[in-house]
Design a protein around this motif. Structure first.
Motif, PDB file in Angstrom:
ATOM      1  N   SER A  10      -8.204 -19.465  20.460  1.00 22.79           N
ATOM      2  CA  SER A  10      -6.988 -19.760  19.523  1.00 22.79           C
ATOM      3  C   SER A  10      -7.916 -20.445  18.376  1.00 22.79           C
ATOM      4  N   PHE A  11      -8.855 -21.118  18.421  1.00 22.34           N
ATOM      5  CA  PHE A  11      -9.660 -21.691  17.251  1.00 22.34           C
ATOM      6  C   PHE A  11     -10.215 -20.558  16.524  1.00 22.34           C
ATOM      7  N   ILE A  12     -11.072 -19.575  17.233  1.00 23.33           N
ATOM      8  CA  ILE A  12     -11.579 -18.589  16.749  1.00 23.33           C
ATOM      9  C   ILE A  12     -10.690 -17.694  15.743  1.00 23.33           C
ATOM     10  N   THR A  13      -9.669 -17.259  16.368  1.00 18.36           N
ATOM     11  CA  THR A  13      -8.645 -16.552  15.910  1.00 18.36           C
ATOM     12  C   THR A  13      -7.983 -17.148  14.508  1.00 18.36           C
ATOM     13  N   GLY A  14      -7.831 -18.664  14.767  1.00 20.11           N
ATOM     14  CA  GLY A  14      -7.258 -19.295  13.602  1.00 20.11           C
ATOM     15  C   GLY A  14      -8.305 -19.454  12.420  1.00 20.11           C
ATOM     16  N   SER A  15      -9.409 -19.525  12.981  1.00 21.67           N
ATOM     17  CA  SER A  15     -10.437 -19.895  11.558  1.00 21.67           C
ATOM     18  C   SER A  15     -10.531 -18.552  10.983  1.00 21.67           C
ATOM     19  N   LEU A  16     -10.644 -17.267  11.828  1.00 19.77           N
ATOM     20  CA  LEU A  16     -10.940 -16.013  10.893  1.00 19.77           C
ATOM     21  C   LEU A  16      -9.711 -15.684  10.115  1.00 19.77           C
ATOM     22  N   ILE A  17      -8.570 -15.774  10.645  1.00 16.94           N
ATOM     23  CA  ILE A  17      -7.288 -15.577   9.781  1.00 16.94           C
ATOM     24  C   ILE A  17      -7.191 -16.489   8.614  1.00 16.94           C
ATOM     25  N   GLY A  18      -7.428 -17.849   8.976  1.00 21.83           N
ATOM     26  CA  GLY A  18      -7.654 -18.686   7.838  1.00 21.83           C
ATOM     27  C   GLY A  18      -8.769 -18.303   6.737  1.00 21.83           C
ATOM     28  N   ALA A  19      -9.867 -17.965   7.157  1.00 24.41           N
ATOM     29  CA  ALA A  19     -11.038 -17.446   6.118  1.00 24.41           C
ATOM     30  C   ALA A  19     -10.481 -16.288   5.204  1.00 24.41           C
ATOM     31  N   LEU A  20      -9.980 -15.174   6.108  1.00 24.82           N
ATOM     32  CA  LEU A  20      -9.480 -14.288   5.314  1.00 24.82           C
ATOM     33  C   LEU A  20      -8.126 -14.385   4.343  1.00 24.82           C
ATOM     34  N   ALA A  21      -7.366 -15.036   4.709  1.00 28.04           N
ATOM     35  CA  ALA A  21      -6.018 -15.496   3.931  1.00 28.04           C
ATOM     36  C   ALA A  21      -6.491 -16.380   2.975  1.00 28.04           C
ATOM     37  N   ARG A  32      -1.139 -14.486  11.712  1.00 29.25           N
ATOM     38  CA  ARG A  32      -0.803 -15.421  12.922  1.00 29.25           C
ATOM     39  C   ARG A  32       0.276 -14.836  13.859  1.00 29.25           C
ATOM     40  N   LEU A  33       1.514 -14.498  13.450  1.00 32.74           N
ATOM     41  CA  LEU A  33       2.373 -14.134  14.204  1.00 32.74           C
ATOM     42  C   LEU A  33       2.172 -12.836  15.128  1.00 32.74           C
ATOM     43  N   PRO A  34       1.390 -11.787  14.749  1.00 34.56           N
ATOM     44  CA  PRO A  34       1.211 -10.698  15.537  1.00 34.56           C
ATOM     45  C   PRO A  34       0.197 -11.027  16.586  1.00 34.56           C
ATOM     46  N   VAL A  35      -0.810 -12.071  16.002  1.00 35.36           N
ATOM     47  CA  VAL A  35      -1.671 -12.681  17.193  1.00 35.36           C
ATOM     48  C   VAL A  35      -1.018 -13.407  18.412  1.00 35.36           C
ATOM     49  N   LEU A  36      -0.034 -14.419  17.649  1.00 38.35           N
ATOM     50  CA  LEU A  36       0.591 -15.001  18.801  1.00 38.35           C
ATOM     51  C   LEU A  36       1.534 -14.219  19.926  1.00 38.35           C
ATOM     52  N   VAL A  37       2.031 -13.101  19.444  1.00 41.15           N
ATOM     53  CA  VAL A  37       2.921 -12.311  20.335  1.00 41.15           C
ATOM     54  C   VAL A  37       1.832 -11.457  21.022  1.00 41.15           C
ATOM     55  N   GLY A  38       0.996 -10.593  20.252  1.00 39.72           N
ATOM     56  CA  GLY A  38       0.093  -9.766  20.876  1.00 39.72           C
ATOM     57  C   GLY A  38      -1.111 -10.316  21.964  1.00 39.72           C
ATOM     58  N   MET A  39      -1.730 -11.237  21.409  1.00 42.33           N
ATOM     59  CA  MET A  39      -2.857 -11.614  22.251  1.00 42.33           C
ATOM     60  C   MET A  39      -2.564 -12.798  23.115  1.00 42.33           C
ATOM     61  N   PHE A  40      -1.608 -13.775  22.719  1.00 47.25           N
ATOM     62  CA  PHE A  40      -1.251 -14.956  23.515  1.00 47.25           C
ATOM     63  C   PHE A  40       0.027 -14.599  24.284  1.00 47.25           C
ATOM     64  N   GLU A 217       3.019 -25.656  24.297  1.00 42.76           N
ATOM     65  CA  GLU A 217       1.713 -24.972  23.641  1.00 42.76           C
ATOM     66  C   GLU A 217       0.903 -26.068  22.669  1.00 42.76           C
ATOM     67  N   GLN A 218       1.104 -27.203  23.037  1.00 43.87           N
ATOM     68  CA  GLN A 218       0.367 -28.256  22.267  1.00 43.87           C
ATOM     69  C   GLN A 218      -1.332 -28.056  22.086  1.00 43.87           C
ATOM     70  N   THR A 219      -1.785 -27.380  23.022  1.00 44.22           N
ATOM     71  CA  THR A 219      -3.374 -27.069  22.863  1.00 44.22           C
ATOM     72  C   THR A 219      -3.573 -26.019  21.977  1.00 44.22           C
ATOM     73  N   LEU A 220      -2.847 -24.948  22.399  1.00 42.04           N
ATOM     74  CA  LEU A 220      -3.001 -23.887  21.510  1.00 42.04           C
ATOM     75  C   LEU A 220      -2.726 -23.959  20.032  1.00 42.04           C
ATOM     76  N   PHE A 221      -1.553 -24.791  19.626  1.00 40.75           N
ATOM     77  CA  PHE A 221      -1.151 -25.433  18.217  1.00 40.75           C
ATOM     78  C   PHE A 221      -2.126 -25.889  17.588  1.00 40.75           C
ATOM     79  N   ARG A 222      -2.912 -27.189  18.409  1.00 37.16           N
ATOM     80  CA  ARG A 222      -4.081 -27.808  17.681  1.00 37.16           C
ATOM     81  C   ARG A 222      -5.013 -27.208  17.376  1.00 37.16           C
ATOM     82  N   TRP A 223      -5.587 -26.254  18.205  1.00 36.44           N
ATOM     83  CA  TRP A 223      -6.617 -25.353  17.877  1.00 36.44           C
ATOM     84  C   TRP A 223      -6.568 -24.555  16.856  1.00 36.44           C
ATOM     85  N   MET A 224      -5.444 -23.837  17.068  1.00 37.37           N
ATOM     86  CA  MET A 224      -5.210 -22.905  15.805  1.00 37.37           C
ATOM     87  C   MET A 224      -5.025 -23.447  14.560  1.00 37.37           C
ATOM     88  N   VAL A 225      -4.341 -24.585  14.521  1.00 38.03           N
ATOM     89  CA  VAL A 225      -4.202 -25.332  13.203  1.00 38.03           C
ATOM     90  C   VAL A 225      -5.590 -25.698  12.794  1.00 38.03           C
TER      91      VAL A 225
END
Length: 267
Positions: A10-21, A32-40, A217-225
């Protein structure tokens, strides 16, 4: 998948998405939405609510970061534009969030697939038609522009509520074309419109049982944010290293493909 591995992912995907955006001035929620549905593997409504909560944090951080480039007093000078769009977006967000909670998951998946595909086409059109250059206002100040702002705001509020996004990919070109402002100022004004709009949609979703996803999903939320904020900051530092048009074209195609694949097989 172990909790530790899921947190790292979640941290890596959040970082990549944040950097590209961050490279193109977006919050990244549309990716993030397709990642939350598709990956998680989160259910669609739960993914929307979690994405909305993440967007609130990321947009607030972005609004603070941008004050160095666009001070608040410069934004306040255009308060009429903000109020015009907010008058429509707040209603649109409240209406759409209410319908999303009562809609069947099948139809919600279909609608979101269409909206994500539409956003990808918006990004591609911005890249190919170079909408980031200076433009002249589409309408002169008056009743016609006021009405157009209300309609545009309502539509953007609907999209923001249904996808859990800030709506910058729609707000920025709308502000540029409708009011004739440059992209940097349009980007800051879009955030001032996005934040109240997302708060209204978020408040509406508190009535749904799916709102419990924030507790589960507190852990997922914190790391992806955390990853999204750090990635967005990195994207800002790398700004200018890659042509914006090329980046938006690539992301537009990625968003189009991921929207189809993710929601075609959503459970």
């Amino acid at each position: 998948m172990s909790l530790h591995h899921r947190s790292i992912q979640s941290f890596i995907t959040g970082s990549l998405i944040g950097a590209l955006a961050g490279l193109i001035g977006l919050g990244g929620a549309e990716f993030r939405l397709p990642v939350l549905v598709g990956m998680f593997k989160l259910p669609t409504l739960e993914a929307i609510i979690l994405n909305k909560a993440m967007s609130l944090v990321v947009v607030t951080a972005a609004l603070i970061f941008r004050t160095k480039q666009i001070p608040f007093d410069q934004q306040l000078a255009h308060y009429g534009i903000t109020l015009n769009l907010l008058a429509g977006s707040l209603i649109g967000a409240w209406w759409a969030a209410g319908h999303a909670m009562t809609m069947s998951r099948v139809w919600l998946n279909r609608i979101i697939m269409v909206l994500l595909a539409g956003l990808s086409l918006v990004m591609l059109s911005e890249a190919w038609f170079d909408l980031h250059d200076g433009v002249t206002a589409l309408f002169d100040a008056g009743p016609l522009r006021l009405a157009a702002g209300l309609v545009a705001g309502f539509g953007i509020g609907v999209v923001a509520a249904l996808l859990g996004v800030a709506g910058g990919e729609l707000l920025i070109p709308t502000i540029m074309l409708l009011y004739g402002l440059d992209i940097k100022l349009a980007g800051s004004l879009s955030l001032t419109v996005s934040l109240p709009t997302m708060l209204v949609g978020f408040a509406r979703y508190t009535r749904s049982d799916a709102f419990a996803i924030l507790r589960h999903e507190q852990t997922l939320f914190r790391w992806m944010v955390l990853g999204s904020i750090l990635g967005a900051a990195l994207g800002g530092l790398l700004l200018g290293l890659m042509p914006t048009g090329l980046l938006m074209t690539l992301l537009g195609f990625v968003l189009l493909i991921s929207s189809i694949k993710t929601f075609q097989h959503a459970h």
